[in-house]
Structure formats: structure tokens, C-alpha cells
Design a protein around this motif. Structure first.
Motif, PDB file in Angstrom:
ATOM      1  N   THR A  37      -0.752   2.944  10.491  1.00 15.54           N
ATOM      2  CA  THR A  37      -0.529   2.336   9.894  1.00 15.54           C
ATOM      3  C   THR A  37      -0.700   1.495   9.082  1.00 15.54           C
ATOM      4  O   THR A  37      -0.672   0.509   8.052  1.00 15.54           O
ATOM      5  CB  THR A  37       1.380   2.707  10.557  1.00 15.54           C
ATOM      6  OG1 THR A  37       2.044   1.705  11.475  1.00 15.54           O
ATOM      7  CG2 THR A  37       1.836   3.119  10.066  1.00 15.54           C
ATOM      8  N   SER A  40      -3.892   2.002   7.222  1.00 17.30           N
ATOM      9  CA  SER A  40      -3.562   2.548   6.606  1.00 17.30           C
ATOM     10  C   SER A  40      -3.214   1.257   4.960  1.00 17.30           C
ATOM     11  O   SER A  40      -3.509   0.869   3.857  1.00 17.30           O
ATOM     12  CB  SER A  40      -2.226   3.012   6.154  1.00 17.30           C
ATOM     13  OG  SER A  40      -1.583   3.626   4.794  1.00 17.30           O
ATOM     14  N   LEU A  41      -2.045   0.137   5.818  1.00 19.43           N
ATOM     15  CA  LEU A  41      -1.924  -0.922   5.126  1.00 19.43           C
ATOM     16  C   LEU A  41      -2.534  -1.853   4.819  1.00 19.43           C
ATOM     17  O   LEU A  41      -2.953  -2.173   3.487  1.00 19.43           O
ATOM     18  CB  LEU A  41      -0.743  -1.630   5.870  1.00 19.43           C
ATOM     19  CG  LEU A  41      -0.169  -3.173   5.367  1.00 19.43           C
ATOM     20  CD1 LEU A  41       0.810  -2.667   4.528  1.00 19.43           C
ATOM     21  CD2 LEU A  41       0.139  -3.866   6.176  1.00 19.43           C
ATOM     22  N   SER A  44      -5.181   0.012   2.019  1.00 18.55           N
ATOM     23  CA  SER A  44      -5.339   0.155   0.315  1.00 18.55           C
ATOM     24  C   SER A  44      -5.024  -1.337   0.000  1.00 18.55           C
ATOM     25  O   SER A  44      -6.054  -1.467  -1.577  1.00 18.55           O
ATOM     26  CB  SER A  44      -3.217   0.114   0.677  1.00 18.55           C
ATOM     27  OG  SER A  44      -3.633   1.671   0.919  1.00 18.55           O
ATOM     28  N   ASN A  83       1.608   1.758  -0.851  1.00 13.75           N
ATOM     29  CA  ASN A  83       0.547   1.337   0.617  1.00 13.75           C
ATOM     30  C   ASN A  83       0.370   0.189   1.177  1.00 13.75           C
ATOM     31  O   ASN A  83       0.325  -0.406   2.305  1.00 13.75           O
ATOM     32  CB  ASN A  83      -0.027   2.733   0.390  1.00 13.75           C
ATOM     33  CG  ASN A  83       0.471   4.004   1.766  1.00 13.75           C
ATOM     34  OD1 ASN A  83       0.777   3.595   2.337  1.00 13.75           O
ATOM     35  ND2 ASN A  83       0.649   4.978   0.120  1.00 13.75           N
ATOM     36  N   SER A  84      -0.068  -0.808  -0.349  1.00 11.17           N
ATOM     37  CA  SER A  84      -0.742  -2.002   0.490  1.00 11.17           C
ATOM     38  C   SER A  84       0.743  -2.971   0.461  1.00 11.17           C
ATOM     39  O   SER A  84       0.298  -4.073   1.326  1.00 11.17           O
ATOM     40  CB  SER A  84      -1.230  -2.224  -0.807  1.00 11.17           C
ATOM     41  OG  SER A  84      -0.109  -3.228  -1.730  1.00 11.17           O
ATOM     42  N   SER A  87       2.980   1.161   4.845  1.00 14.39           N
ATOM     43  CA  SER A  87       2.483   1.499   5.166  1.00 14.39           C
ATOM     44  C   SER A  87       3.171   2.718   4.784  1.00 14.39           C
ATOM     45  O   SER A  87       4.533   2.844   5.353  1.00 14.39           O
ATOM     46  CB  SER A  87       2.016   2.629   5.853  1.00 14.39           C
ATOM     47  OG  SER A  87       1.580   3.819   6.408  1.00 14.39           O
ATOM     48  N   THR A  88       3.187   4.756   3.419  1.00 10.09           N
ATOM     49  CA  THR A  88       4.183   4.766   3.156  1.00 10.09           C
ATOM     50  C   THR A  88       3.245   6.865   3.257  1.00 10.09           C
ATOM     51  O   THR A  88       2.524   6.762   2.431  1.00 10.09           O
ATOM     52  CB  THR A  88       4.518   5.029   1.876  1.00 10.09           C
ATOM     53  OG1 THR A  88       4.689   3.450   1.509  1.00 10.09           O
ATOM     54  CG2 THR A  88       5.678   5.402   0.897  1.00 10.09           C
ATOM     55  N   THR A 111      -0.266  12.420   3.489  1.00  7.32           N
ATOM     56  CA  THR A 111       0.732  13.061   2.035  1.00  7.32           C
ATOM     57  C   THR A 111       1.202  14.122   2.257  1.00  7.32           C
ATOM     58  O   THR A 111       0.329  15.301   2.411  1.00  7.32           O
ATOM     59  CB  THR A 111      -0.282  12.633   0.825  1.00  7.32           C
ATOM     60  OG1 THR A 111      -0.893  11.537   0.442  1.00  7.32           O
ATOM     61  CG2 THR A 111       0.664  13.004  -0.489  1.00  7.32           C
ATOM     62  N   GLU A 137       9.965   6.133   9.867  1.00  7.26           N
ATOM     63  CA  GLU A 137       7.783   5.756   8.701  1.00  7.26           C
ATOM     64  C   GLU A 137       8.619   5.646   7.131  1.00  7.26           C
ATOM     65  O   GLU A 137      10.138   6.374   7.155  1.00  7.26           O
ATOM     66  CB  GLU A 137       7.269   7.239   8.429  1.00  7.26           C
ATOM     67  CG  GLU A 137       6.727   7.432  10.381  1.00  7.26           C
ATOM     68  CD  GLU A 137       5.449   8.652   9.663  1.00  7.26           C
ATOM     69  OE1 GLU A 137       4.016   8.478   8.756  1.00  7.26           O
ATOM     70  OE2 GLU A 137       5.346   9.511  10.239  1.00  7.26           O
TER      71      GLU A 137
END
Length: 250
Positions: A37, A40-41, A44, A83-84, A87-88, A111, A137
Motif C-alpha cells: 500500500t 502504491s501510494l 501514484s 491512489n495518491s 492506496s485503493t 484492481t 482495505e
């Protein structure tokens, strides 16, 4: 200048996406959820900076624990904008999986893809959403099922709200508004007959792109359970639409 800016940015984006793919293939399978996560953060955030997209956050996003973010849909950029912030794991149409590079990346990052028009697919997607929620999440949902110009919000499909209700998680509406050089604009909306390359040309060849992300009041799990999925979807649609079409500070 537009051509030079596009060439510079598209080169940087390609390098960044290749780096992201390496992370997805080599690191994600062995990394903890916390590490994935975080990667990803920050990845992004870097992507949005390279693309020249300024993300402006209003309201209070739910940053911890399981939650369903319900979002209006304007562009492929939406996924990375959210996501920035946190984290999604997004529910997205299956066509995105076939996009060169970007499709591979979002697939590897977790995804959840849904095949539109296939009722049997909803049950499988709901199970995957349940798994995400069980790990604490956030799941992002575009209930319009397609993109819009960003000036209004289309009808919501309520079927996938049921997964959040069954998992007993909060639901937070999120409104996206796109600006171009200080004005509300559909310049970067991914709509009509436009393909991904054309949209990239518009985005990477210009300046002054701002995405205003308004996190609206969340509906608690208990409230959602009492309301039922149809009313939760209707409420989310109402508040998001009011935020999208209403006036806001520039």
C-alpha cells in the motif's frame, strides 16, 4: 511547446510504468500489505506529478480501516488520483485490463475487474470486494459504470453496494471535479470515441490540470444497513451530484 512537453512527459511516464510493473512482478508477491500500500501510494503521487496533475483534497478521507469509496468517474486518471491519497483497490470495467501498460499495471496492483452486462460476474466481484474489506482495505467503486464529462453525474448502479453492506463497512461518497488552467473543464475527460493515446496527448501536452477531490460525509455501516443498498446508492448519488454541479472555490 505542447509537442516537446508531451514527448518529455510520455517518456517519463513510460519509465515510471515499467518501474511499477517491476514492483508488481518482483516485489508485490513477497511484500506485506503495508509495504504494497505504501508503494502504491507514493508511486501514484509520483505519476500524477509527472503527468502534471495537481490533486487538491477537500474534506476528510477515511484513511484507516475498511471502507467503500463511491466516486463519480471522469477519466482513467481517477484511479491514480485516489491512489495518491490512499492506496485503493478499485472495481473497474474489464476493458481496462487490455490497455497497454496501464492495464497491466492496475491488474497487477489488485484492481477488481467486472465484465459489464454479465450478471454472474457481480457475485464474483462482490466476493473479491469482501476479501479486500476483510484486510481493512479501501475499495473504490465507480457506480455510474462509465465515464462522463465531469459536469454532472449519471445514474448509479446499486448492485455492488451490497458487498459493503454485507461486510458491514462505512461508505464514503467522493466527488471529482476537473479544472484546466483555472476553469472547470472537460478537457481531460475520457469520453466519446476518444482512445487512450488521444487522451494521453491532451493530458501530457498541457499544463494547469487540477483535480479537486471532495470527500463527503461518510455513512456509517449501521446507517447503511438500515437504509439498504438502493437508498445508500441514492444518497451517495445525491451528495456527489450536488458537489459536482455546485459552486466551489477555485
Amino acid at each position: 511547446m505542447g509537442i516537446l512537453l508531451f514527448l518529455l512527459r510520455v517518456s517519463c511516464v513510460a519509465i515510471l510504468i515499467l518501474f511499477g510493473l517491476l514492483l508488481v512482478v518482483l516485489v508485490f508477491p513477497v511484500a506485506s500489505l503495508q509495504i504494497r500500500t505504501a508503494m502504491s501510494l507514493y508511486w501514484s503521487r509520483l505519476l500524477m506529478r509527472v503527468c502534471g496533475v495537481k490533486v487538491r483534497v477537500r474534506g476528510e478521507p477515511l484513511r484507516t480501516g475498511a471502507v467503500l469509496w463511491v466516486v463519480n468517474h471522469v477519466s482513467w486518471v481517477d484511479i491514480f488520483v485516489l491512489n495518491s491519497i490512499r492506496s485503493t483497490a478499485f472495481v473497474a470495467k474489464s476493458e481496462i485490463r487490455r490497455w497497454p501498460m496501464i492495464g497491466w499495471l492496475v491488474a497487477g496492483a489488485g484492481t477488481v475487474f467486472i465484465e459489464r452486462g454479465n450478471r454472474n460476474a457481480i457475485r464474483a466481484v462482490a466476493e473479491q470486494m469482501k476479501g479486500r474489506f476483510s484486510q481493512g482495505e479501501v475499495v473504490g467503486l465507480f457506480p455510474e459504470g462509465t465515464t462522463s464529462s465531469g459536469f454532472d453525474v449519471g445514474p448509479f448502479h446499486s448492485s455492488l453496494f451490497d458487498a459493503a453492506l454485507r461486510a458491514h463497512v462505512d461508505v464514503q461518497p467522493v466527488a471529482l471535479r476537473f479544472f484546466h488552467r483555472g476553469q472547470r473543464s472537460d478537457y481531460n475527460a475520457f469520453v466519446g470515441e476518444q482512445n487512450l493515446l488521444q487522451n494521453l496527448w491532451y493530458l501530457l501536452g498541457t499544463t494547469g490540470v487540477v483535480v479537486d477531490v471532495a470527500f463527503l460525509e461518510a455513512m456509517s455501516a449501521d446507517t447503511c444497513e438500515q437504509m439498504g443498498r438502493s437508498q445508500v446508492a441514492a444518497r451517495a448519488h445525491h451528495v456527489i451530484r450536488q458537489a459536482v454541479i455546485g459552486k466551489a472555490d477555485q
